[in-house]
Design a protein around this motif. Structure first.
Motif, PDB file in Angstrom:
ATOM      1  N   VAL A  97      26.333  27.189 -20.833  1.00  0.00           N
ATOM      2  CA  VAL A  97      27.065  26.229 -20.012  1.00  0.00           C
ATOM      3  C   VAL A  97      26.256  24.969 -19.685  1.00  0.00           C
ATOM      4  CG1 VAL A  97      28.567  27.991 -19.018  1.00  0.00           C
ATOM      5  CG2 VAL A  97      26.455  27.375 -17.825  1.00  0.00           C
ATOM      6  N   LEU A  98      25.163  24.757 -20.420  1.00  0.00           N
ATOM      7  CA  LEU A  98      24.370  23.547 -20.226  1.00  0.00           C
ATOM      8  C   LEU A  98      24.549  22.610 -21.407  1.00  0.00           C
ATOM      9  CD1 LEU A  98      21.021  25.133 -18.984  1.00  0.00           C
ATOM     10  CD2 LEU A  98      22.766  24.009 -17.592  1.00  0.00           C
ATOM     11  N   LYS A  99      24.590  21.311 -21.135  1.00  0.00           N
ATOM     12  CA  LYS A  99      24.623  20.359 -22.246  1.00  0.00           C
ATOM     13  C   LYS A  99      23.878  19.094 -21.863  1.00  0.00           C
ATOM     14  CE  LYS A  99      28.951  17.856 -21.502  1.00  0.00           C
ATOM     15  NZ  LYS A  99      30.313  17.645 -21.911  1.00  0.00           N
ATOM     16  N   PRO A 100      23.201  18.489 -22.849  1.00  0.00           N
ATOM     17  CA  PRO A 100      22.513  17.221 -22.590  1.00  0.00           C
ATOM     18  C   PRO A 100      23.533  16.115 -22.342  1.00  0.00           C
ATOM     19  CG  PRO A 100      21.977  18.093 -24.787  1.00  0.00           C
ATOM     20  CD  PRO A 100      23.041  18.951 -24.218  1.00  0.00           C
ATOM     21  N   ALA A 101      23.184  15.223 -21.445  1.00  0.00           N
ATOM     22  CA  ALA A 101      24.070  14.097 -21.142  1.00  0.00           C
ATOM     23  C   ALA A 101      23.209  12.936 -20.661  1.00  0.00           C
ATOM     24  CB  ALA A 101      25.072  14.501 -20.069  1.00  0.00           C
ATOM     25  N   LYS A 106      19.495   7.845 -18.000  1.00  0.00           N
ATOM     26  CA  LYS A 106      18.474   8.878 -18.178  1.00  0.00           C
ATOM     27  C   LYS A 106      19.069  10.101 -18.847  1.00  0.00           C
ATOM     28  CE  LYS A 106      15.251   7.939 -14.469  1.00  0.00           C
ATOM     29  NZ  LYS A 106      15.446   7.414 -13.158  1.00  0.00           N
ATOM     30  N   ASP A 107      18.224  10.795 -19.639  1.00  0.00           N
ATOM     31  CA  ASP A 107      18.649  12.061 -20.236  1.00  0.00           C
ATOM     32  C   ASP A 107      18.612  13.145 -19.167  1.00  0.00           C
ATOM     33  OD1 ASP A 107      19.021  11.109 -22.834  1.00  0.00           O
ATOM     34  OD2 ASP A 107      16.888  11.288 -23.293  1.00  0.00           O
ATOM     35  N   VAL A 108      19.707  13.855 -19.026  1.00  0.00           N
ATOM     36  CA  VAL A 108      19.791  14.965 -18.074  1.00  0.00           C
ATOM     37  C   VAL A 108      20.453  16.167 -18.752  1.00  0.00           C
ATOM     38  CG1 VAL A 108      19.888  13.493 -16.016  1.00  0.00           C
ATOM     39  CG2 VAL A 108      22.011  14.169 -17.143  1.00  0.00           C
ATOM     40  N   ILE A 109      20.302  17.313 -18.153  1.00  0.00           N
ATOM     41  CA  ILE A 109      21.011  18.522 -18.615  1.00  0.00           C
ATOM     42  C   ILE A 109      22.080  18.822 -17.571  1.00  0.00           C
ATOM     43  CG2 ILE A 109      20.820  20.968 -19.175  1.00  0.00           C
ATOM     44  CD1 ILE A 109      19.323  19.262 -21.166  1.00  0.00           C
ATOM     45  N   LYS A 110      23.325  18.785 -17.988  1.00  0.00           N
ATOM     46  CA  LYS A 110      24.445  18.995 -17.080  1.00  0.00           C
ATOM     47  C   LYS A 110      25.013  20.398 -17.228  1.00  0.00           C
ATOM     48  CE  LYS A 110      27.665  15.981 -16.643  1.00  0.00           C
ATOM     49  NZ  LYS A 110      28.694  14.959 -16.827  1.00  0.00           N
ATOM     50  N   THR A 111      25.580  20.893 -16.140  1.00  0.00           N
ATOM     51  CA  THR A 111      26.323  22.155 -16.166  1.00  0.00           C
ATOM     52  C   THR A 111      27.765  21.841 -16.536  1.00  0.00           C
ATOM     53  OG1 THR A 111      24.936  23.124 -14.450  1.00  0.00           O
ATOM     54  CG2 THR A 111      27.088  24.139 -14.803  1.00  0.00           C
ATOM     55  N   ILE A 112      28.269  22.542 -17.524  1.00  0.00           N
ATOM     56  CA  ILE A 112      29.674  22.419 -17.912  1.00  0.00           C
ATOM     57  C   ILE A 112      30.450  23.397 -17.041  1.00  0.00           C
ATOM     58  CG2 ILE A 112      31.333  22.628 -19.799  1.00  0.00           C
ATOM     59  CD1 ILE A 112      28.747  22.549 -21.654  1.00  0.00           C
ATOM     60  N   ARG A 113      31.397  22.891 -16.268  1.00  0.00           N
ATOM     61  CA  ARG A 113      32.194  23.751 -15.380  1.00  0.00           C
ATOM     62  C   ARG A 113      32.909  24.798 -16.229  1.00  0.00           C
ATOM     63  NH1 ARG A 113      33.385  22.213 -10.462  1.00  0.00           N
ATOM     64  NH2 ARG A 113      33.121  20.007 -10.963  1.00  0.00           N
ATOM     65  N   SER A 114      32.569  26.067 -16.017  1.00  0.00           N
ATOM     66  CA  SER A 114      33.072  27.154 -16.854  1.00  0.00           C
ATOM     67  C   SER A 114      33.285  28.412 -16.017  1.00  0.00           C
ATOM     68  CB  SER A 114      32.071  27.486 -17.966  1.00  0.00           C
ATOM     69  OG  SER A 114      31.767  26.344 -18.737  1.00  0.00           O
TER      70      SER A 114
END
Length: 147
Positions: A97-101, A106-114
């Motif tokens: 449930v993590l994806k780079p964005a 800035k580069d961040v790792i986001k949580t995909i609402r799942s």
């Protein structure tokens, strides 16, 4: 993909998937405490929590926030179920449930609402990925009712 976990919860206990055998379990991942979408989603799960309980279903929210943050969020929003802290992101990674964005350049790792639904034996039976917060809890409740 490893589904089981051992995470600190707002109840003060370490919680694992096995703790919920004999019940359905809704495990929903959300990006962050006290943000608009996450508050909306938590409130809708809270408003329908009694209906989930009547269907022998437990609800757990999980994010990268600390237990301290979760406790404040839970108290402020009157959330009746436990929130789990996965600050090291291991469970997030296991569930994919993590994806780079990019955020503010800035580069961040986001949580995909799942959301993940488990049957009474602890088997994963339904996945919802990249969901919108609004009315998602109702969609999950309808699915549990259909079982």
């Amino acid at each position: 993909m490893e589904k089981n976990f051992n995470l600190d919860s707002t109840s003060g206990k370490v919680v694992s998937l096995d703790d919920f055998k004999g019940k359905y379990l809704v495990l929903y991942f959300y990006p962050r405490d006290n943000t608009s979408g996450c508050t909306l989603e938590a409130n809708q799960f809270s408003e329908n929590y009694d209906d989930f309980k009547k269907l022998e279903c437990e609800v757990l929210g999980i994010s990268k926030d600390s237990i301290k943050s979760h406790l404040k969020f839970k108290e402020k929003e009157n959330i009746p179920f436990d929130l789990l802290s996965d600050s090291d992101k291991i469970v997030h990674e296991n569930y994919g449930v993590l994806k780079p964005a990019k955020m503010y350049g800035k580069d961040v790792i986001k949580t995909i609402r799942s959301t993940f639904v488990f049957d009474k034996e602890g088997n994963l039976i339904k996945e919802y990925r990249d969901v919108k917060a609004k009315d998602h809890a109702l969609e999950v409740l309808e699915y549990i009712k259909s079982l």
